[in-house]
Design an enzyme around this catalytic site. Sequence first.
Site, PDB file in Angstrom:
ATOM      1  CG  ASP A  46      -1.549  -1.304   1.578  1.00  0.00           C
ATOM      2  OD1 ASP A  46      -1.834  -2.045   0.637  1.00  0.00           O
ATOM      3  OD2 ASP A  46      -1.767  -1.589   2.771  1.00  0.00           O
ATOM      4  CD  GLU A 217      -8.568  -3.646  -0.661  1.00  0.00           C
ATOM      5  OE1 GLU A 217      -9.234  -3.836   0.367  1.00  0.00           O
ATOM      6  OE2 GLU A 217      -7.656  -4.429  -1.026  1.00  0.00           O
TER       7      GLU A 217
HETATM    8  O1  FUB Z   1      -2.358  -3.909   3.702  1.00  0.00           O
HETATM    9  C1  FUB Z   1      -3.608  -4.098   4.288  1.00  0.00           C
HETATM   10  C2  FUB Z   1      -4.726  -4.030   3.304  1.00  0.00           C
HETATM   11  O2  FUB Z   1      -4.377  -4.788   2.160  1.00  0.00           O
HETATM   12  C3  FUB Z   1      -5.007  -2.682   2.748  1.00  0.00           C
HETATM   13  O3  FUB Z   1      -5.701  -1.831   3.557  1.00  0.00           O
HETATM   14  C4  FUB Z   1      -5.751  -3.074   1.548  1.00  0.00           C
HETATM   15  O4  FUB Z   1      -5.945  -2.058   0.632  1.00  0.00           O
HETATM   16  C5  FUB Z   1      -4.892  -4.171   1.023  1.00  0.00           C
HETATM   17  O5  FUB Z   1      -3.829  -3.684   0.246  1.00  0.00           O
END
Ligand code: FUB
Length: 335
Positions: A46, A217
């Site tokens: 991320d 997301e």
């Molecule tokens: O790294 C944790 C979670 O995995 C993130 O919040 C999501 O977007 C995914 O990448």
Amino acid sequence: MKKTLLIAVLLSSALTAFSQNPAASSRKSGKKTLSGNPVFPGWYADPEAVIFGKKYWIYPTYSAPYNQQVFMDAFSSPDLVNWTKHPRIIDTTAIKWAWRAMWAPAIVEKGGKYYLFFGANDIQDDKKDVGGIGIGVADNPAGPFRDYLGKPLVDKIINGAQPIDQYVFKDKDGQYYLIYGGWRHCNIAKLKDDFTGFVPFEDGTTFKEITPQGYVEGPIMFMRNGKYYFMWSEGGWTGPNYSVAYAIADSPFGPFERIDKILQQDPTVARGAGHHSVIQVPGKDQWYIVYHRRPLTETDGNHRETCIDRMEFDEKGFIKPVKITVEGVKAQPLR
Ligand code: FUB
């Protein structure tokens, strides 16, 4: 051809091929001219990439089992190639309400202070669980970040969006917006000037849902040539099909119509390429995509590495499919 002449010709063509291979010539001179991918070692996901002064910075999630995600490291570079690690810029000892799953940092500098927005605790039920999106503040991009609010900024599930995966977008009029959301829902909200809360919109609502088709997301937003580019991740982050798609609109509120996927796995390079950010070289139409991906040899969901590749636009302003690479990008010092 005489033997000596033949040797000279062969030597010269070998030297030409060598000098045209940046990785090889970089190794020979001892000076790295290509970043390579991943750009730094370790499991990091991320990535939020920004420029502060004459340095590039990357703020990633420390990619480990949730109960071990109690801190974040940052990385800085003068040129995208040579990276310095800044360990534990924030950790849960400084954020009393956060205890696990510190995710997806987003950072802005305002008035000489650095504000690091992060998700914590992976809340599933806002009546039972404490957590959500919080803010750390520091005088330096390398921290240490202390708790700005003493509580989460967003601790409820609003419009179906899990309070994670925050991005802070500064509009052309100077207004900052929080764009965030997991569980296939994305909200936008107008931040107060001091980031202590939100200013309701004219219709009285505070959180507007801007979810495009396919959204899962990892939202980000940026402007180019007066248009608002909205990008997000699709698919499941633990699997190979994690990817990035985008839309373009005339306003930060959309409507956002999905145009295409532009970042995804390449079975010859890596899998699960997604949750990204972008950086523009100041004053140039030169863009990079900073994202995570999983090595072909790894299957553990947490085994994610931070990589950088070029992101280009066509003449109509559409984003071209990104070629994910092993060699990464050339040195791009900031002036
Ligand atoms: O790294 C944790 C979670 O995995 C993130 O919040 C999501 O977007 C995914 O990448």
